[in-house]
Design a protein around this motif. Structure first.
Motif, short mmCIF file in Angstrom:
data_model
loop_
_atom_site.label_atom_id
_atom_site.label_comp_id
_atom_site.label_asym_id
_atom_site.label_seq_id
_atom_site.Cartn_x
_atom_site.Cartn_y
_atom_site.Cartn_z
N ALA A 203 101.12 27.88 10.26
CA ALA A 203 101.47 26.40 10.84
C ALA A 203 102.84 25.69 10.07
O ALA A 203 103.37 24.78 10.53
CB ALA A 203 100.29 25.46 10.73
N GLY A 204 103.04 26.64 9.03
CA GLY A 204 104.27 26.20 8.33
C GLY A 204 103.98 24.63 7.16
O GLY A 204 104.79 24.21 6.63
N SER A 205 102.64 24.74 7.14
CA SER A 205 102.04 23.74 5.86
C SER A 205 102.30 24.52 4.74
O SER A 205 101.85 25.49 4.46
CB SER A 205 100.74 23.41 6.34
N ARG A 206 102.77 23.49 3.52
CA ARG A 206 102.95 23.97 2.44
C ARG A 206 102.01 23.23 1.25
O ARG A 206 101.70 22.34 1.75
CB ARG A 206 104.46 23.43 1.85
N LEU A 207 101.52 24.14 0.42
CA LEU A 207 100.81 23.78 -0.73
C LEU A 207 101.36 22.65 -1.57
O LEU A 207 102.37 22.87 -1.74
CB LEU A 207 99.93 24.68 -1.51
N ASN A 208 100.80 21.39 -1.94
CA ASN A 208 101.34 20.58 -2.82
C ASN A 208 100.13 20.14 -3.73
O ASN A 208 99.22 20.61 -3.59
CB ASN A 208 101.94 19.37 -2.15
N SER A 209 100.58 19.21 -4.65
CA SER A 209 99.84 18.72 -5.76
C SER A 209 98.52 17.99 -5.13
O SER A 209 97.42 17.97 -5.63
CB SER A 209 100.30 17.84 -6.52
N PHE A 210 98.43 17.86 -3.66
CA PHE A 210 97.43 16.97 -3.02
C PHE A 210 96.84 18.06 -2.18
O PHE A 210 95.58 18.01 -2.29
CB PHE A 210 97.90 15.90 -2.18
N SER A 211 97.22 18.83 -1.52
CA SER A 211 96.69 19.74 -0.60
C SER A 211 95.62 20.71 -1.38
O SER A 211 95.04 21.53 -0.85
CB SER A 211 97.63 20.43 0.60
N THR A 212 96.30 21.11 -2.53
CA THR A 212 95.32 22.15 -3.37
C THR A 212 94.08 21.67 -3.43
O THR A 212 93.21 22.61 -3.96
CB THR A 212 95.97 22.35 -4.62
N ILE A 213 93.73 20.51 -3.24
CA ILE A 213 92.42 19.83 -3.41
C ILE A 213 91.51 20.77 -2.35
O ILE A 213 90.08 20.74 -2.54
CB ILE A 213 92.31 18.36 -3.33
N LEU A 214 92.05 20.93 -1.23
CA LEU A 214 91.44 21.91 -0.13
C LEU A 214 90.59 23.01 -0.70
O LEU A 214 89.62 23.42 -0.18
CB LEU A 214 92.34 22.07 0.85
N VAL B 211 81.72 33.00 1.24
CA VAL B 211 82.55 31.91 0.66
C VAL B 211 84.11 32.04 0.74
O VAL B 211 84.76 31.04 1.08
CB VAL B 211 82.13 31.88 -0.84
N PHE B 212 84.51 33.17 0.50
CA PHE B 212 86.18 33.42 0.35
C PHE B 212 86.56 33.56 1.84
O PHE B 212 87.84 33.23 2.07
CB PHE B 212 86.34 34.30 -0.53
N ALA B 213 85.94 34.03 2.91
CA ALA B 213 86.45 34.16 4.07
C ALA B 213 87.05 32.88 4.70
O ALA B 213 88.15 32.92 5.22
CB ALA B 213 85.37 34.76 5.14
N PRO B 214 86.17 31.89 4.74
CA PRO B 214 86.87 30.59 5.46
C PRO B 214 88.15 30.11 4.61
O PRO B 214 89.14 29.32 5.18
CB PRO B 214 85.82 29.39 5.36
N LEU B 215 88.02 30.44 3.27
CA LEU B 215 89.33 29.96 2.63
C LEU B 215 90.56 30.77 2.80
O LEU B 215 91.61 30.22 3.13
CB LEU B 215 88.93 30.23 1.02
N VAL B 216 90.23 32.20 3.18
CA VAL B 216 91.55 32.99 3.75
C VAL B 216 92.06 32.40 5.09
O VAL B 216 93.05 32.53 5.31
CB VAL B 216 90.93 34.45 3.43
N TRP B 217 90.74 32.23 5.85
CA TRP B 217 91.31 31.70 7.19
C TRP B 217 92.22 30.48 7.09
O TRP B 217 93.10 30.19 7.84
CB TRP B 217 89.93 31.60 8.09
N LEU B 218 91.91 29.62 6.30
CA LEU B 218 92.46 28.41 6.23
C LEU B 218 93.77 28.40 5.55
O LEU B 218 94.66 27.99 6.29
CB LEU B 218 91.63 27.35 5.30
N LEU B 219 94.08 29.32 4.58
CA LEU B 219 95.44 29.37 4.09
C LEU B 219 96.10 30.21 5.03
O LEU B 219 97.56 30.07 5.10
CB LEU B 219 95.19 30.43 2.81
N GLY B 220 95.59 31.27 5.71
CA GLY B 220 96.29 31.77 6.91
C GLY B 220 96.94 31.00 7.94
O GLY B 220 98.12 31.14 8.22
N ALA B 221 96.02 30.01 8.19
CA ALA B 221 96.35 29.08 9.27
C ALA B 221 97.43 28.07 8.87
O ALA B 221 98.55 27.86 9.68
CB ALA B 221 95.16 28.52 9.85
N MET B 222 97.34 27.71 7.57
CA MET B 222 98.41 26.74 7.03
C MET B 222 99.71 27.51 6.93
O MET B 222 100.66 26.93 7.27
CB MET B 222 97.82 26.44 5.62
N SER B 223 99.80 28.80 6.69
CA SER B 223 100.96 29.47 6.65
C SER B 223 101.53 29.76 7.94
O SER B 223 102.69 29.44 8.17
CB SER B 223 100.58 30.98 5.84
#
Length: 211
Positions: free
Chosen positions: A36-47, A22-34
């Protein structure tokens, strides 16, 4: 969530397998976002809950099928679990991704990013489940835990009760539906979707720029 897994699975090893998947894809996603320079905001936290829900659903489907004790060996159960789950889950993932990708056609950057990253997270969940669960289950799950059989028995008895008294349950659902329809009429809509956001929130700024 972990407590529910513990109650259902009954073994620490199985809980750890489910947690890793369950947590592996979440770590992969957050790493890829980092990267790519994508920042978490009040909307993307829904991810985060979206990816966790998709990953947990897929993981439990595979683990439940694997834990069915019908006399098959470990390898046979592994193959059966993969064959019976991979196509339905792949179809569900593809249809979900198509819905997420439709957000990339909007003119709002925050929605475009959400759609793209939600697609990536869903695909990562599918990959993680079939890359982590089958080999891990082969190592630790030679027999299903007693709790699985107990829960299956409880659900079977519940189904028996429902099927023996169909009119009562249909009447119950009819009343529930009527109450729900009445509640829908009481809902009020508003266009002020950004009122709860901070002034410098990217979502609020993006919406303001398109007015």
């Amino acid at each position: 969530g972990l407590l529910i897994l513990w109650v259902w699975l009954g073994r620490l090893g199985l809980v750890l397998v489910a947690s890793a998947s369950v947590f592996a894809p979440l770590v992969w996603l957050l790493g890829a976002m980092s990267v790519a320079g994508s920042r978490l905001n009040s909307f993307s936290t829904i991810l985060l809950p979206v990816v966790l829900t998709v990953a947990l659903t897929t993981t439990l489907y595979v683990m439940t099928r694997y834990l069915d004790d019908d006399g098959l060996g470990v390898v046979e159960r592994e193959r059966r679990a993969i064959r019976s789950v991979v196509i339905p889950q792949a179809v569900c993932t593809v249809t979900s991704c198509l819905g997420y990708l439709s957000l990339t056609l909007t003119g709002l950057p925050v929605l475009q990013q959400f759609g793209g990253w939600a697609t990536a997270g869903s695909l990562a969940s599918l990959v993680a489940t079939f890359a982590i669960v089958p080999p891990a289950m082969r190592l630790i799950a030679h027999r299903p835990p007693p709790s699985v059989g107990q829960i299956d028995g409880l659900l079977t008895r519940l189904v028996d009760v429902v099927t023996r008294h169909p009119r009562i349950w249909m009447a119950t659902w009819a009343v529930t539906l009527a109450v729900a329809i009445g509640g829908v009429a009481q809902l009020h809509s508003t266009s002020g979707i950004t009122q709860g956001l901070l002034v410098d929130d990217p979502v609020r700024q993006a919406l303001a720029s398109h007015r």
